[in-house]
Design an enzyme around this catalytic site. Structure first.
Site, PDB file in Angstrom:
ATOM      1  N   ASP A 111     -42.040  20.742  55.332  1.00  0.00           N
ATOM      2  CA  ASP A 111     -42.960  21.380  54.386  1.00  0.00           C
ATOM      3  C   ASP A 111     -43.851  20.338  53.724  1.00  0.00           C
ATOM      4  OD1 ASP A 111     -44.217  23.077  52.663  1.00  0.00           O
ATOM      5  OD2 ASP A 111     -42.484  23.437  51.385  1.00  0.00           O
ATOM      6  N   ASP A 325     -51.062  23.155  54.107  1.00  0.00           N
ATOM      7  CA  ASP A 325     -49.616  23.277  53.939  1.00  0.00           C
ATOM      8  C   ASP A 325     -48.955  23.765  55.214  1.00  0.00           C
ATOM      9  OD1 ASP A 325     -47.048  23.540  53.026  1.00  0.00           O
ATOM     10  OD2 ASP A 325     -47.438  25.276  51.760  1.00  0.00           O
TER      11      ASP A 325
END
Length: 499
Positions: A111, A325
Site C-alpha cells: 500500500d 495509491d
C-alpha cells in the site's frame, strides 16, 4: 526359500540414498540460506525485486476464499480523513515476506497510501480472525520492542504514546469507520524472496505488532506493508540499504490470469527510464505528508480536454489534488470533475449503448456511483489522457479504462466519484487507484521527489517458464526459509527417485 533379486535390492538402496540426499539438503539449507541472506543484507547498494500476488492467484493462501465478494479496506493508517475504498476480490496486491527468527510467513497488502508495516501479533485480545498463523513475538529471538525515547517512536507523532511502566512505544491508529489498530512498535528481521529466488534479509526494520485490531479489516489481510513517504515506511527504512529511497511497480491488468504475478522493485534498478517516460513532481501538503500526492490539471477524453477546475482556468485549482495509491482499487474523482468527465465519455461512446449508473457499494448510493454500459464487449470508448503537472501526459487506452462486469453484463468506466464530504480532502482530492495502473511502470522516487510513468507490458515483465510457475504454486506450502531453487531441486530428486 526364494532367492532375492539383486536388482530389486539395488533399487531400494538407490531410493534410500536419494531420500537421504534430499533430507540433507533440507537440513543444511537454513545454514546456507543465512549466509546468503547476510551477504545480501551487507550489500548496502544492491536493489532487488519481488512479486506482488493477487488474492485470486494460486500463489496466495487466500485463493478462492472470498469468491465474488466485495469488501472494504483501509487506505491510510494515520490520516483522520482517510476514506474507505471498495476493493474487488482481486483488487489488492499482496506481498509475501517473513518476519522473525525463526521466520513466520506474512501476506500483507502492498500500500503506497500508508506508512507503517504492521501485522497482528500474539497475544491478541481484540483481533480480527485470520486464515493464517499469527506472529508470536515471544518465539522470535530477533524481536525487540522500541522504547519511548527513540526517534522511531517520535515519528509516530500524535499516533504514538508511552506504555508505562516499561516505557514501551505504543501506536494507536483510529479510522473513519471506527476501525482501530493498536499495538507495540518493534524492530524485527524481515526476509523477502527476490524474483531471482535469492533471499533478501533486512535487519532491525521498525514494524507495528498489533495486539488490538478491529473494524472493517478482513480475515484475508495479515497486515499492511506501508510504502508511503513517511519516515517509518518500508521504503524510507530500506533506502540506505538498497541505493536510495525509490521503488517501482508494474501491475498486470485486472483481467490477467491470476497465476501471473506483478513485479515490484526497490532501490537501484527500480528507476523508470527510456522512451515514453513522463515525470511529474510530488507535492508537499500537511494533511497528506505520507502520501504520494501530485497535481492533475485535467484529462482529455477523446479530443476534448476537461479541466480539473470547473472554471477552466489551470491557475485556479490548488496544487496537490490527486493521490497515487496502489492500495486503493478504484480511481476516484471529485464530484464536479467526475460529472464533467463522464458527460464527455457518454458523448464519445456508441449512442446505441444504454448508460447505467451502478452503486459502488450495493444498496448504498452515498458511497458513489460508476458509469457503465449495457454490453458484453468493450465499448471501445475514447482514449483518456491524464495531464499532470510539468507537462506529464499519461495516455490510457479504452482497454485500460473500461472493465467488464460479467455478472450484470456490463462494461464500466474505471473512474468513480467522491461525493461524500467526509472522504479524503473533503471530497476535493482524487485518488489514482490501481485499476488504472495496469500495464504502466510507475516509479516513486522520494529522493528526487518525483513520480514517473511509462507504458509497459507488465505481463511480459512478470512472465516465467512453466516449471517456475509450478514451483511458485507450491512455494506458499513450504517454509519461507527454503528457497524456490532448493525446493525445485528437492522436488526433482523426489520425483525422479527410483521406485
Amino acid at each position: 526359500m526364494a532367492v532375492k533379486n539383486p536388482n530389486s535390492t539395488l533399487r531400494r538402496l538407490e531410493k534410500y540414498y536419494y531420500r537421504v540426499v534430499v533430507i540433507i539438503i533440507l537440513v543444511l539449507h537454513p545454514v546456507c540460506y543465512s549466509v546468503a541472506a547476510a551477504n545480501i543484507n551487507n550489500n548496502h547498494h544492491s536493489g532487488f525485486s519481488t512479486h506482488l500476488i493477487r488474492k485470486k492467484s494460486l500463489n496466495s493462501p487466500f485463493y478462492n476464499h472470498r469468491k465474488n465478494k466485495k469488501f472494504r479496506r483501509l487506505m491510510g493508517p494515520n490520516t483522520p480523513q482517510s476514506p474507505l475504498t471498495i476493493d474487488e476480490d482481486d483488487g489488492e496486491h499482496l506481498m509475501k515476506f517473513s518476519i522473525g527468527t525463526p521466520p513466520v510467513d506474512i501476506y500483507a497488502v502492498a500500500d503506497s497510501g500508508s506508512t507503517l508495516l504492521w501485522t497482528q501479533c500474539k497475544p491478541c485480545d481484540g483481533c480480527y480472525k485470520m486464515k493464517h498463523a499469527m506472529f508470536d513475538p515471544k518465539k522470535s529471538s530477533t524481536y525487540r520492542k522500541v522504547s519511548c525515547s527513540t526517534k522511531e517512536c517520535s515519528f509516530l507523532e500524535d499516533n504514538g504514546f508511552c506504555s508505562l511502566p516499561k516505557m514501551v512505544c505504543t501506536y494507536y491508529y483510529a479510522y473513519v469507520d471506527d476501525s482501530i489498530s493498536k499495538g507495540v512498535l518493534a524492530k524485527e528481521t524481515i526476509i523477502l524472496t527476490s524474483t531471482s529466488g535469492k533471499p533478501v534479509s533486512l535487519k532491525n526494520i521498525v514494524m507495528g505488532c498489533g495486539h488490538n485490531n478491529s473494524g472493517s479489516l478482513t480475515e484475508n489481510q495479515m497486515g499492511v506493508i506501508g510504502l508511503g513517504r513517511g519516515p517509518l515506511s518500508f521504503i524510507s527504512q530500506i533506502g540506505p540499504l538498497v541505493g536510495g529511497k525509490k521503488f517501482s511497480h508494474c501491475l498486470v491488468p485486472t483481467d490477467t490470469d491470476p497465476k501471473t504475478a506483478s513485479k515490484i522493485s526497490f532501490g537501484n534498478g527500480s528507476e523508470v527510464s527510456g522512451d515514453g517516460v513522463v515525470t511529474t513532481s510530488l507535492v508537499d501538503k500537511a494533511l497528506f505528508q505520507d502520501h504520494y500526492i501530485v497535481t492533475l490539471e485535467g484529462v482529455t477524453v477523446g479530443n476534448k480536454f476537461v479541466p480539473f477546475s470547473s472554471q477552466g482556468n489551470l491557475k485556479l485549482f490548488e496544487k496537490g489534488n490527486m493521490i497515487v495509491d496502489s492500495g486503493t482499487t478504484l480511481t476516484y474523482l471529485p464530484q464536479d470533475f467526475y460529472d464533467r468527465v463522464v458527460t464527455q465519455v457518454k458523448k464519445t461512446v456508441n449512442p446505441k449503448l444504454d448508460p447505467v449508473y451502478m452503486n459502488i457499494v450495493l444498496d448504498d448510493p452515498t458511497e458513489g456511483t460508476q458509469l457503465c454500459f449495457k454490453t458484453t464487449k468493450n465499448p471501445k470508448g475514447p482514449d483518456v489522457t491524464m495531464h499532470f503537472e510539468d507537462g506529464a501526459k499519461l495516455k490510457l487506452t479504452a482497454e485500460q479504462v473500461f472493465f467488464e462486469d460479467p455478472e450484470n453484463k456490463l462494461y464500466c468506466f474505471g473512474m468513480v466519484n467522491t461525493s461524500r464530504s467526509d472522504t479524503i480532502g473533503d471530497g476535493q482530492v482524487g485518488i489514482y487507484g490501481n485499476n488504472l495502473q495496469g500495464n504502466i511502470l510507475i516509479g516513486y522516487d522520494l529522493d528526487r521527489r518525483v513520480i514517473s510513468f511509462k507504458p509497459a507490458d507488465c505481463i511480459k515483465m512478470s512472465s516465467s517458464s512453466t516449471l517456475v510457475a509450478v514451483v511458485m504454486v507450491l512455494v506458499p506450502l513450504i517454509p519461507l526459509h527454503i528457497s524456490p531453487l532448493t525446493f525445485c531441486v528437492c522436488f526433482l530428486l523426489m520425483y525422479f527417485c527410483p521406485r
